[in-house]
Design a protein around this motif. Structure first.
Motif, PDB file in Angstrom:
ATOM      1  N   SER A  19      -5.599  -5.066  10.196  1.00 51.00           N
ATOM      2  CA  SER A  19      -4.327  -5.314   9.523  1.00 51.00           C
ATOM      3  C   SER A  19      -3.548  -4.021   9.310  1.00 51.00           C
ATOM      4  O   SER A  19      -4.093  -2.907   9.378  1.00 51.00           O
ATOM      5  CB  SER A  19      -4.566  -5.970   8.167  1.00 51.00           C
ATOM      6  N   THR A  20      -2.254  -4.180   9.046  1.00 56.06           N
ATOM      7  CA  THR A  20      -1.391  -3.033   8.746  1.00 56.06           C
ATOM      8  C   THR A  20      -1.939  -2.234   7.566  1.00 56.06           C
ATOM      9  O   THR A  20      -2.017  -0.998   7.613  1.00 56.06           O
ATOM     10  CB  THR A  20       0.034  -3.519   8.438  1.00 56.06           C
ATOM     11  N   GLN A  21      -2.328  -2.918   6.497  1.00 58.36           N
ATOM     12  CA  GLN A  21      -2.826  -2.209   5.319  1.00 58.36           C
ATOM     13  C   GLN A  21      -4.143  -1.492   5.589  1.00 58.36           C
ATOM     14  O   GLN A  21      -4.384  -0.408   5.046  1.00 58.36           O
ATOM     15  CB  GLN A  21      -2.963  -3.178   4.142  1.00 58.36           C
ATOM     16  N   GLU A  33       2.571   3.289  -3.672  1.00 56.22           N
ATOM     17  CA  GLU A  33       2.465   1.853  -3.978  1.00 56.22           C
ATOM     18  C   GLU A  33       3.431   1.026  -3.160  1.00 56.22           C
ATOM     19  O   GLU A  33       3.095  -0.078  -2.717  1.00 56.22           O
ATOM     20  CB  GLU A  33       2.704   1.632  -5.482  1.00 56.22           C
ATOM     21  N   TRP A  34       4.663   1.528  -2.947  1.00 57.44           N
ATOM     22  CA  TRP A  34       5.644   0.699  -2.240  1.00 57.44           C
ATOM     23  C   TRP A  34       5.243   0.455  -0.792  1.00 57.44           C
ATOM     24  O   TRP A  34       5.684  -0.521  -0.169  1.00 57.44           O
ATOM     25  CB  TRP A  34       7.048   1.311  -2.325  1.00 57.44           C
ATOM     26  N   VAL A  35       4.377   1.312  -0.254  1.00 56.92           N
ATOM     27  CA  VAL A  35       3.838   1.091   1.093  1.00 56.92           C
ATOM     28  C   VAL A  35       2.602   0.201   1.027  1.00 56.92           C
ATOM     29  O   VAL A  35       2.477  -0.776   1.776  1.00 56.92           O
ATOM     30  CB  VAL A  35       3.478   2.432   1.769  1.00 56.92           C
ATOM     31  N   ALA A  36       1.691   0.531   0.136  1.00 56.30           N
ATOM     32  CA  ALA A  36       0.395  -0.144   0.059  1.00 56.30           C
ATOM     33  C   ALA A  36       0.468  -1.418  -0.775  1.00 56.30           C
ATOM     34  O   ALA A  36      -0.252  -1.594  -1.756  1.00 56.30           O
ATOM     35  CB  ALA A  36      -0.645   0.815  -0.515  1.00 56.30           C
ATOM     36  N   SER A  37       1.361  -2.318  -0.391  1.00 55.82           N
ATOM     37  CA  SER A  37       1.521  -3.579  -1.116  1.00 55.82           C
ATOM     38  C   SER A  37       1.960  -4.663  -0.149  1.00 55.82           C
ATOM     39  O   SER A  37       2.467  -4.375   0.941  1.00 55.82           O
ATOM     40  CB  SER A  37       2.563  -3.430  -2.234  1.00 55.82           C
ATOM     41  N   GLU A  38       1.751  -5.923  -0.533  1.00 55.60           N
ATOM     42  CA  GLU A  38       2.161  -7.063   0.282  1.00 55.60           C
ATOM     43  C   GLU A  38       2.846  -8.098  -0.600  1.00 55.60           C
ATOM     44  O   GLU A  38       2.518  -8.238  -1.782  1.00 55.60           O
ATOM     45  CB  GLU A  38       0.958  -7.693   0.979  1.00 55.60           C
TER      46      GLU A  38
END
Length: 475
Positions: A19-21, A33-38
């Protein structure tokens, strides 16, 4: 997943590859955080009615229901740095003079003389003014919008100058952008974006960037087809085969935030799931470091146990710091490398990454529902020493020209944009020729399109909102 049947519920399916994450979590310089979230939400699987792309009447109703109620990026603050500076923003039949009236105050006036309607400033212009004077009969307004003079006022006892201030749109600034909304009853920009998206935008600090390149081009498709062509990476394997091997295209991440914002994250420097097993880490690195358009001058080798992605992050950080005379040590590897695309409804894309630091804007042609204007702006970090940098003037391409013809455009990326927009002529003709009256969308990879069209439906269900000049005057 349904426990009893073992079948995926609608919207649950994802590509089985990493996955992307998970890709981002392996980076050495960790993501914020704004990147590492779904934030995905299943929104249904129904077809999207194609009338919205093929009807001239539908577009005319958009101008009265949608565009008169939504927040739109009109210009950057750097376009109007001094008091009296102005920038003309047009959207469909509407036109605005966006001007700085004080150090911390910007206003947006409806761009029309209150005498006989002549535009006070021509479309596509910017500059500095001490007044806005009509070229026809000389009526004029101060930069604060108040009426300055009427020719032969003795003939207009019925027109009180104090009641003839220029009507205004709402104005707010965020991230170095000037946003306008024609509806005096519209929610604030903060409420319109919602808390999650607002926090993301503030974290990017886009106010610390400047326009290094600005290109416009008319596209032979409805504005919604135009904008939707860039909302997913599902098209990459077939439309952009030259870059597909080195990004996670069909395994990109998609998110929605409230009614007006959505995004995707497409990781770079990894082998596409569509090409699994075909390329080595060295092959991936070579695709970025070999060729005439490469930004890397040497030909590095991937050591045993290392990844092309990590080497690219390290190299790009160093190169971008040197090229822009800026400090990127606080940036995560993902922010340096990856493609982040946020749609702010109705017509703006923000790309806050460093390798693709862009803004897209899409505007309908009010005279032809089959044509729209596509704009690409590259935002580079300002030099850390505060030295002056020039704001790029727009380069206006014709419909026949390649994006590669634009001064300042990287030829490799210009070729990618040509591939994207070449599809649109065929799509516009296809939806009009098709016996099928709707578009069938993927539940996950095309969720941004469904989310976008859900917002279109929301506004199109409202009553027309016609600007009322008296209600739009400053009291």
């Amino acid at each position: 997943m349904n426990v009893q049947t073992g079948k995926m519920q609608p919207g649950e399916a994802r590509h089985p590859d990493i996955s992307t994450q998970d890709i981002i979590a392996r980076d050495r310089k960790k993501a914020p955080e704004w990147v590492a979230s779904e934030s995905y939400e299943y929104l249904g699987s129904e077809d999207i009615d194609t009338t919205r792309y093929t009807s001239a009447q539908y577009m005319q109703e958009e101008f009265q229901r949608l565009w008169t109620r939504t927040w739109q990026f009109a210009c950057r603050e750097e376009h109007i740095p001094e008091v009296g500076d102005y920038y003309v923003y047009d959207i469909g039949p509407y036109s605005f003079i966006v001007t700085r009236v004080g150090e911390d105050e910007i206003r947006a006036y409806f761009n029309a003389c209150l005498h006989r309607g002549t535009k006070l400033r021509a479309s596509g212009t910017e500059g500095a003014a001490s007044e806005f004077k009509c070229s026809f009969h000389g009526w004029s307004w101060n930069i604060d919008g108040t009426n300055k003079s009427m020719l032969c006022p003795w003939d207009f006892p019925h027109a009180d100058p104090q009641e003839y201030s220029l009507p205004e749109a709402q104005v707010q600034t965020l991230g170095g952008f000037v946003w306008i909304n024609m509806d005096p009853d519209a929610p604030s920009l903060e409420d319109y974006l919602g808390p999650q998206a607002l926090a993301h935008i503030k974290a990017w600090k886009l106010e610390d960037r400047y326009i290094a390149c600005h290109v416009t081009k008319p596209i032979p498709s409805n504005w919604k087809l135009n904008i939707e062509a860039f909302m997913e990476a599902y098209h990459v394997p077939d439309t952009h085969p030259q870059v597909s091997p080195t990004n996670a295209d069909v395994n990109s991440q998609y998110d929605t935030y409230g009614d007006h914002v959505n995004r995707f994250i497409s990781t770079l420097g990894v082998v596409s799931p569509e090409h699994a097993g075909k390329y080595s880490e060295q092959d991936v690195l070579d695709m970025f470091t070999v060729g005439d358009s490469s930004i890397v001058t040497d030909k590095p080798q991937v050591p045993e146990g290392q990844t092309a992605r990590q080497m690219m992050a390290d190299m790009f950080r160093t190169m971008f710091e040197k090229a822009a005379n800026t400090d990127l040590s606080a940036m995560s590897d993902s922010e340096i490398l990856d493609c982040f695309s946020y749609t702010i409804f109705p017509n703006t894309f923000l790309f806050p990454g460093i390798s693709l630091p862009m803004v897209y804007r899409f505007r309908p042609n009010p005279k032809n529902h089959r044509e729209s204007l596509y704009e690409v702006l590259f935002l580079r970090p300002r030099p850390k020493d505060g030295s002056y940098v020039e704001t790029a003037e727009p380069v206006h391409l014709t419909a026949e020209q390649s994006f590669c013809d634009a001064e300042g455009m990287d030829p490799g990326f210009g070729g990618i944009l040509d591939q994207d927009t070449d599809n649109l002529f065929l799509q516009q003709e296809g939806v009009e020729a098709s016996a099928k009256p709707g578009l069938t969308l993927g539940d996950y990879q095309e969720i941004r399109i469904r989310h976008f069209e859900k917002a279109v439906d929301k506004y199109m269900a409202m009553e027309p909102k016609i600007p009322n000049w008296k209600a739009l005057q400053r009291k």
